[in-house]
Design a protein around this motif. Structure first.
Motif, mmCIF file in Angstrom:
data_model
loop_
_atom_site.group_PDB
_atom_site.id
_atom_site.type_symbol
_atom_site.label_atom_id
_atom_site.label_comp_id
_atom_site.label_asym_id
_atom_site.label_seq_id
_atom_site.Cartn_x
_atom_site.Cartn_y
_atom_site.Cartn_z
ATOM 1 N N GLN A 206 -1.330 8.989 -5.147
ATOM 2 C CA GLN A 206 -2.898 8.645 -5.525
ATOM 3 C C GLN A 206 -3.455 8.724 -7.164
ATOM 4 O OE1 GLN A 206 -5.083 12.909 -4.425
ATOM 5 N NE2 GLN A 206 -3.580 13.354 -3.250
ATOM 6 N N GLU A 207 -2.358 8.449 -7.349
ATOM 7 C CA GLU A 207 -2.372 7.634 -8.965
ATOM 8 C C GLU A 207 -3.323 6.557 -9.319
ATOM 9 O OE1 GLU A 207 0.635 8.448 -7.399
ATOM 10 O OE2 GLU A 207 1.379 9.256 -8.247
ATOM 11 N N ALA A 208 -3.906 6.499 -10.695
ATOM 12 C CA ALA A 208 -4.526 4.862 -10.332
ATOM 13 C C ALA A 208 -3.885 4.210 -10.876
ATOM 14 C CB ALA A 208 -5.022 5.446 -11.959
ATOM 15 N N ARG A 209 -2.435 4.154 -11.416
ATOM 16 C CA ARG A 209 -2.113 2.748 -11.529
ATOM 17 C C ARG A 209 -1.530 2.347 -10.032
ATOM 18 N NH1 ARG A 209 2.549 2.917 -16.151
ATOM 19 N NH2 ARG A 209 3.089 0.711 -14.954
ATOM 20 N N LEU A 210 -1.694 0.710 -9.388
ATOM 21 C CA LEU A 210 -0.996 0.359 -8.111
ATOM 22 C C LEU A 210 0.120 1.022 -8.366
ATOM 23 C CD1 LEU A 210 -1.685 -0.781 -5.956
ATOM 24 C CD2 LEU A 210 -1.377 -2.948 -6.792
ATOM 25 N N THR A 211 0.867 0.411 -9.243
ATOM 26 C CA THR A 211 2.637 -0.033 -8.866
ATOM 27 C C THR A 211 3.140 1.701 -9.194
ATOM 28 O OG1 THR A 211 2.522 -0.081 -11.462
ATOM 29 C CG2 THR A 211 3.085 -1.694 -10.038
ATOM 30 N N VAL A 212 2.553 2.358 -9.758
ATOM 31 C CA VAL A 212 3.712 4.038 -9.689
ATOM 32 C C VAL A 212 2.184 4.567 -7.849
ATOM 33 C CG1 VAL A 212 2.549 6.249 -10.225
ATOM 34 C CG2 VAL A 212 2.460 4.543 -11.719
ATOM 35 N N ARG A 213 1.557 4.076 -7.435
ATOM 36 C CA ARG A 213 1.018 4.245 -6.623
ATOM 37 C C ARG A 213 2.051 4.094 -5.026
ATOM 38 N NH1 ARG A 213 -4.477 3.196 -7.214
ATOM 39 N NH2 ARG A 213 -4.415 1.369 -5.666
ATOM 40 N N THR A 214 1.889 3.098 -5.500
ATOM 41 C CA THR A 214 2.461 2.178 -3.709
ATOM 42 C C THR A 214 4.538 2.744 -4.540
ATOM 43 O OG1 THR A 214 1.667 0.106 -4.653
ATOM 44 C CG2 THR A 214 3.611 -0.159 -3.809
ATOM 45 N N ALA A 215 4.619 3.111 -5.121
ATOM 46 C CA ALA A 215 6.039 3.057 -5.133
ATOM 47 C C ALA A 215 6.149 4.599 -4.774
ATOM 48 C CB ALA A 215 6.055 3.383 -6.799
#
Lengths: 349, 56
Positions: A206-215
């Protein structure tokens, strides 16, 4: 080192543990006038006999007697499948009871006097104070080969981010992990409520940053947290032989978890080799039934690592991945099953 | 009468417990050496070290 045997006088009046006198727990001969006479029949580690502490701490002792720190049964469990029935009997008698079991922790090892490792102990933790916890002087001694120095960064690399934030062992491992919860578990894997990253990190995906959320979303259930967030090489021990020990060197190994054969995680080499127990006349007919690597919760976690910075570290570079070429020599045939052939990320047109 | 008995019991318990703990500690010859840093330093023998078979 001698200071480890000096009792702090100021503790004597305030702590009820001392009200019954030294001999109540340590026996010995208080009237002896020489060191030898006074120490005759001395019990150095009174809490090795759990009944000593049970006089007052009955409930804790009842659960502790079944805990993994006391039974050390996890060590037997980790190797027992390698033995035939007859071999296991010999192992229990000649190795487990003589060697592995000698490593169990008594109440005093954590609350009074640092445990002796390789014959060396710091002695009394704090002038014979009965301390609630002091991880740096207790946990760190028995777990000082791998876990603790990886955690503090002493083993090389960078310290675990949790250590840098001021957290110590008991911030994740609860009291019931030490004292037991009354169940006689066979392995730490079986312990209910054992520490898990998700106990605190509850908002993964549920993180704001897309890359982190996707990972986090894409790898959930496929890769363990350690797989990406273990930051540096950790200690791997090789070729352990009864009586002489093992040799160690740093390494970073990624492969399939031998317990489920589907989750990618950090693996640590097990020092048990084909002739580890030869000295005791114990052979391992089924050596190949277990691999030479176990999944390991590496204690050098960082938010950013080579693998979190770039997908290519794994998907193209395959850094640290277990391959046929790097498997330990003369190892178990079961090692092959831990190799994971990672694919490049498909590029959509 | 009841108050007197209660006071007497409390006094008795206090004497028994306070004296037993004091006596237990004071009578111990162990403390003569083990609270004296100089003596312990003099008597201390460093342990012989051997190979360590395993480290967690």
């Amino acid at each position: 080192m001698y200071k480890g045997y000096v009792i702090d006088k100021t503790l004597l009046d305030g702590d009820p543990h001392f009200s019954r006198g030294c001999q109540s727990c340590h026996k010995g001969n208080a009237k002896g006038t020489t060191r030898e006479e006074a120490h005759r029949s001395l019990v150095k580690r009174p809490s090795d006999n759990l009944k000593t502490c049970a006089m007052c701490h009955r409930k804790i002792v009842d659960t502790y007697g079944k805990s993994l720190h006391y039974t050390t049964i996890g060590q037997r469990q980790g190797v027992m499948k390698r033995f035939s029935e007859t071999e296991l009997k010999a192992f229990d008698e000649k190795v487990f009871q003589q060697s592995c079991r000698s490593c169990h922790a008594s109440c005093g090892d954590c609350h009074v006097r640092g445990a002796a490792v390789g014959g060396i102990s710091i002695g009394l933790i704090k002038g014979h104070k009965f301390v609630k916890k002091d991880e740096g002087k207790t946990c760190a001694f028995c777990h000082g080969g791998r876990v603790y120095p990886e955690y503090t960064g002493e083993y090389g690399g960078r310290p675990d981010v949790h250590y840098q934030k001021g957290m110590l062992c008991m911030d994740c491992h609860k009291k019931s992990d030490m004292h037991g919860d009354g169940n006689a578990y066979l392995s730490k894997q079986d312990v209910k409520d054992r520490p898990a990253c998700t106990n605190c990190h509850t908002k993964l995906g549920q993180e704001a940053r897309l890359t982190v959320r996707t990972a986090h979303t894409r790898h959930r259930g496929k890769v363990t947290c350690y797989g990406c967030h273990a930051s540096a090489e950790y200690r791997n021990c090789y070729g352990c032989h009864l009586g002489t020990g093992a040799t160690a060197k740093p390494g970073f190994i990624l492969g399939l978890n031998p317990r489920d054969r589907k989750t990618l995680t950090t693996l640590r080499l097990i020092p048990t080799v084909r002739d580890s127990f030869e000295k005791a006349g114990v052979t391992m007919s089924n050596f190949d039934s277990l691999p030479n690597y176990w999944d390991t919760p590496v204690h050098n976690i960082r938010k950013r690592t080579d693998r979190t910075r770039s997908c290519d570290a794994c998907h193209t570079g395959k850094d640290g991945f277990l391959t046929k070429e790097v498997l330990v020599e003369q190892g178990s045939k079961a090692n092959d099953g831990l190799i994971y052939n990672i694919n490049p990320i498909p590029i959509n047109p | 009468m009841k108050t007197k008995t209660a006071w007497f019991t409390a006094l008795l318990l206090f004497l028994v417990f306070s004296s037993s703990s004091t006596v237990a500690v004071d009578q111990s010859g162990c403390l003569t050496c083990h609270t004296n840093e100089k003596i312990i330093k003099m008597l201390y023998k460093p342990p012989a070290t051997g190979p360590s078979e395993g480290e967690g």
